[in-house]
Enzyme design. Structure first.
Site, PDB file in Angstrom:
ATOM      1  N   THR A 152       0.897  -1.153   0.000  1.00 44.56           N
ATOM      2  CA  THR A 152       0.000   0.000   0.000  1.00 44.56           C
ATOM      3  C   THR A 152       0.939   1.206   0.000  1.00 44.56           C
ATOM      4  O   THR A 152       2.033   1.133   0.584  1.00 44.56           O
ATOM      5  CB  THR A 152      -0.923   0.042   1.233  1.00 44.56           C
ATOM      6  OG1 THR A 152      -0.109   0.100   2.405  1.00 44.56           O
ATOM      7  CG2 THR A 152      -1.832  -1.179   1.319  1.00 44.56           C
ATOM      8  N   HIS A 153       0.576   2.247  -0.682  1.00 37.56           N
ATOM      9  CA  HIS A 153       1.473   3.411  -0.868  1.00 37.56           C
ATOM     10  C   HIS A 153       2.795   2.999  -1.516  1.00 37.56           C
ATOM     11  O   HIS A 153       3.810   3.660  -1.316  1.00 37.56           O
ATOM     12  CB  HIS A 153       1.760   4.115   0.465  1.00 37.56           C
ATOM     13  CG  HIS A 153       0.546   4.337   1.314  1.00 37.56           C
ATOM     14  ND1 HIS A 153      -0.219   5.477   1.258  1.00 37.56           N
ATOM     15  CD2 HIS A 153      -0.050   3.545   2.236  1.00 37.56           C
ATOM     16  CE1 HIS A 153      -1.224   5.386   2.118  1.00 37.56           C
ATOM     17  NE2 HIS A 153      -1.148   4.206   2.714  1.00 37.56           N
ATOM     18  N   LYS A 280      20.727  -2.791 -21.684  1.00 34.56           N
ATOM     19  CA  LYS A 280      19.319  -2.429 -21.465  1.00 34.56           C
ATOM     20  C   LYS A 280      18.343  -3.415 -22.073  1.00 34.56           C
ATOM     21  O   LYS A 280      18.583  -4.041 -23.090  1.00 34.56           O
ATOM     22  CB  LYS A 280      19.043  -1.031 -22.064  1.00 34.56           C
ATOM     23  CG  LYS A 280      19.578   0.117 -21.248  1.00 34.56           C
ATOM     24  CD  LYS A 280      19.053   0.176 -19.827  1.00 34.56           C
ATOM     25  CE  LYS A 280      17.732   0.901 -19.708  1.00 34.56           C
ATOM     26  NZ  LYS A 280      17.786   2.317 -19.940  1.00 34.56           N
ATOM     27  N   ASN A 282      14.352  -2.812 -22.320  1.00 39.02           N
ATOM     28  CA  ASN A 282      13.346  -1.815 -21.944  1.00 39.02           C
ATOM     29  C   ASN A 282      11.915  -2.332 -22.114  1.00 39.02           C
ATOM     30  O   ASN A 282      11.627  -3.045 -23.067  1.00 39.02           O
ATOM     31  CB  ASN A 282      13.546  -0.534 -22.766  1.00 39.02           C
ATOM     32  CG  ASN A 282      14.814   0.197 -22.367  1.00 39.02           C
ATOM     33  OD1 ASN A 282      15.217   0.160 -21.207  1.00 39.02           O
ATOM     34  ND2 ASN A 282      15.454   0.841 -23.323  1.00 39.02           N
ATOM     35  N   GLU A 287       5.167   0.328 -21.518  1.00 34.99           N
ATOM     36  CA  GLU A 287       5.098   1.801 -21.437  1.00 34.99           C
ATOM     37  C   GLU A 287       4.111   2.356 -22.451  1.00 34.99           C
ATOM     38  O   GLU A 287       3.397   3.330 -22.188  1.00 34.99           O
ATOM     39  CB  GLU A 287       6.482   2.405 -21.665  1.00 34.99           C
ATOM     40  CG  GLU A 287       7.436   2.108 -20.520  1.00 34.99           C
ATOM     41  CD  GLU A 287       8.859   2.501 -20.872  1.00 34.99           C
ATOM     42  OE1 GLU A 287       9.372   3.456 -20.291  1.00 34.99           O
ATOM     43  OE2 GLU A 287       9.462   1.849 -21.747  1.00 34.99           O
ATOM     44  N   GLN A 319     -19.768  14.274 -37.963  1.00 38.44           N
ATOM     45  CA  GLN A 319     -18.791  13.620 -38.834  1.00 38.44           C
ATOM     46  C   GLN A 319     -17.475  13.408 -38.079  1.00 38.44           C
ATOM     47  O   GLN A 319     -16.716  12.495 -38.409  1.00 38.44           O
ATOM     48  CB  GLN A 319     -18.570  14.485 -40.077  1.00 38.44           C
ATOM     49  CG  GLN A 319     -17.591  13.935 -41.073  1.00 38.44           C
ATOM     50  CD  GLN A 319     -17.737  14.617 -42.414  1.00 38.44           C
ATOM     51  OE1 GLN A 319     -18.697  14.382 -43.142  1.00 38.44           O
ATOM     52  NE2 GLN A 319     -16.809  15.496 -42.741  1.00 38.44           N
ATOM     53  N   LYS A 322     -15.967   9.846 -35.912  1.00 41.82           N
ATOM     54  CA  LYS A 322     -15.268   8.611 -36.277  1.00 41.82           C
ATOM     55  C   LYS A 322     -13.799   8.556 -35.882  1.00 41.82           C
ATOM     56  O   LYS A 322     -13.357   7.537 -35.311  1.00 41.82           O
ATOM     57  CB  LYS A 322     -15.441   8.329 -37.763  1.00 41.82           C
ATOM     58  CG  LYS A 322     -16.858   7.868 -38.067  1.00 41.82           C
ATOM     59  CD  LYS A 322     -17.231   8.060 -39.511  1.00 41.82           C
ATOM     60  CE  LYS A 322     -18.645   8.529 -39.671  1.00 41.82           C
ATOM     61  NZ  LYS A 322     -18.826   9.995 -39.434  1.00 41.82           N
TER      62      LYS A 322
HETATM   63  N1  ARG Z   1     -20.046  12.158 -43.974  1.00 46.00           N
HETATM   64  C1  ARG Z   1     -21.153  12.372 -43.127  1.00 46.00           C
HETATM   65  C2  ARG Z   1     -20.837  11.920 -41.694  1.00 46.00           C
HETATM   66  O1  ARG Z   1     -19.895  11.268 -41.500  1.00 46.00           O
HETATM   67  C3  ARG Z   1     -22.350  11.626 -43.614  1.00 46.00           C
HETATM   68  C4  ARG Z   1     -23.638  12.264 -43.272  1.00 46.00           C
HETATM   69  C5  ARG Z   1     -23.828  13.495 -44.038  1.00 46.00           C
HETATM   70  N2  ARG Z   1     -25.107  14.039 -43.909  1.00 46.00           N
HETATM   71  C6  ARG Z   1     -25.404  15.286 -44.233  1.00 46.00           C
HETATM   72  N3  ARG Z   1     -26.578  15.699 -44.040  1.00 46.00           N
HETATM   73  N4  ARG Z   1     -24.480  16.097 -44.651  1.00 46.00           N
HETATM   74  O2  ARG Z   1     -21.526  12.257 -40.767  1.00 46.00           O
END
Ligand code: ARG
Length: 457
Positions: A152-153, A280, A282, A287, A319, A322
């Site tokens: 602990t610690h 070494k 590593n 990490e 958009q 993603k």
């Molecule tokens: N490339 C757009 C996205 O990834 C697709 C949807 C686009 N829709 C629009 N109304 N412009 O969200």
């Protein structure tokens, strides 16, 4: 695609800021699958002819083969993966390609594609976690009775077993696994057919497309369906917490592999050398797992902030959903694979761990417990007596059980020879046999339980 309404084309800046194709090309498989399900449903409902649907489906099939072979072409003018596929489809099948987008918007299209992608990422995470879990079980079984200092610690606290320590990570990762499983169950609804935001006047069979794409049912509210990214956030939150656990485990391996500790030799396959210092070895992989956790936590923050101020329904900010999910997924997949290998193939120096457990007066609590049990001394007083014994041992440069009975009696008359049985690290761990405790018998039980849990997950 929207040319009818505009006198002039977009500026170079507009094209560049608008283009998501550089990253959303990763969705090509999901996009084509979504389109094939959609057109099959349109045909069944009599919204497009069977002949047109067949031509479209064959065209999509051909595009999939092309992308598989050559990758997805990146053309900013085509903006995103949806327009890229559709424009290629038009080249292949001609104007009939234009029928595919009937009763569909890119808003429900992208929501569907991204869900399917996130679902695969969640399934990969579950499989990756299972690999770490099973490595943890095997090593915990092997080391159910291997003694190491518990901290602990980061100060020596009480002896524990290495198996017990490894099973602590089993618990953490089992919770992570259940978070992904929960997320999978919750996201099991298909947005396709929600169209731009309000639904559509065409007579769709949304159950059919949901089923074709492997979802339990269609989403229930079109506004929510096109603007919901909870499934992506669920993924990122589960990924963050999982990466946090992997990072803690990685950190332990880094500490244990350092020379002053010397508890573990990391696998050659997951270590690197130094270009200047030949000695070494590593722990770079560990990490980086620790480092990646920071980036994954950054990804969940990024998407949370993107989403938090958006009114219904779709806004183009979305958009930006993603890149953080793609980034987190590749980091998490790698981190899980690296930690599975590290757990499975590291060499533990059990002699050295045991010595370290014997060195730090780790059994002081056992002496205090003994005084409570054998001499009926209140714990607080026993704690005080034990403190004096530790002080004396330090002065003499010995471990607690290196003190003579005379030394101990000098501190408190009520101590007798039997105390030495309690002071060994073996006695200490064997004594911690409460449910969930570190005693080898309990660890072996939990190893068996863990095996069963993993089978039943
Ligand atoms: N490339 C757009 C996205 O990834 C697709 C949807 C686009 N829709 C629009 N109304 N412009 O969200």
């Amino acid at each position: 695609m929207w040319g009818g309404r505009f006198a002039e084309g977009p500026s170079a800046i507009m094209r560049e800021i608008n283009a998501s194709i550089p990253f959303d090309k990763a969705l090509w498989r999901e996009d084509i699958a979504g389109s094939r399900a959609h057109v099959a449903m349109l045909a069944k409902q009599g919204i497009v002819s069977e002949a047109d649907a067949k031509a479209i489906d064959e065209g999509l099939h051909q595009i999939a083969a092309e992308y598989e072979r050559d990758g997805v072409p990146v053309d900013w003018d085509l903006e995103d993966i949806h327009m890229t596929v559709e424009s290629r489809l038009t080249e292949i099948v001609g104007p009939v390609a234009g029928r595919l987008h009937t009763a569909r918007s890119r808003n429900d299209q992208v929501a569907t594609d991204f869900r399917i992608w996130a679902r695969s990422a969640m399934r990969r995470a579950v499989a990756g976690i299972d690999a770490v879990l099973s490595a943890l079980i095997e090593r915990a079984d092997e080391h159910a009775a291997s003694i190491m200092p518990g901290f602990t610690h980061l100060q020596t606290a009480q002896p524990v077993t290495l198996g017990h320590h490894l099973l602590a990570y089993f618990e953490m990762l089992a919770r992570d696994r259940s978070r992904f499983a929960d997320a999978l169950a919750r996201m099991d609804e298909c947005p396709l057919g929600s169209a731009a935001l309000a639904g559509t006047g065409f007579d769709l069979d949304r159950k059919m497309t949901a089923q074709a794409l492997g979802f339990a049912r269609p989403t229930r509210n079109s506004l929510d369906a096109v603007s919901d990214r909870d499934f992506a956030l669920d993924y990122l939150m589960a990924a963050s917490q999982c990466s946090l656990h992997l990072s803690r485990l990685a950190e332990e391996f880094i500490i244990w592999a350092s020379q002053p500790f010397g508890f573990v030799k990391l696998p050659d396959a997951l270590s690197t050398g130094s270009s200047i210092m030949p000695q070494k070895r590593n722990p770079d992989a560990a990490e980086l797992v620790r480092g990646h956790a920071g980036r994954i936590i950054g990804c969940v923050t990024s998407l949370m902030v993107t989403m938090k101020g958006l009114p219904l329904a779709y806004s183009k900010d979305m958009q930006d959903d993603k890149p953080p999910v793609f980034e987190a997924a590749s980091l998490l997949d790698l981190s899980l694979a690296a930690m599975a290998g590290m757990v499975a193939d590291s060499g533990f120096d059990t002699a050295r761990m045991r010595k370290a457990a014997e060195a730090g007066h780790a059994t002081a609590t056992d002496l205090a417990d003994w005084l409570v049990r054998q001499a009926d001394i209140p714990f607080r007083e026993a704690h005080h007596i034990t403190g004096a014994a530790v002080k004396l041992a330090d002065e003499k440069g010995v471990a607690l059980d290196g003190l003579s009975i005379g030394d101990l009696k000098g501190i408190d008359e009520r101590i007798d020879e039997r105390v030495f049985e309690a002071l060994s690290v073996d006695a200490s761990v064997a004594a911690r046999s409460s449910y969930g405790g570190t005693a080898p018998v309990r660890v072996r039980e939990q190893v068996e339980a863990a095996r069963k849990r993993l089978e039943e997950f």
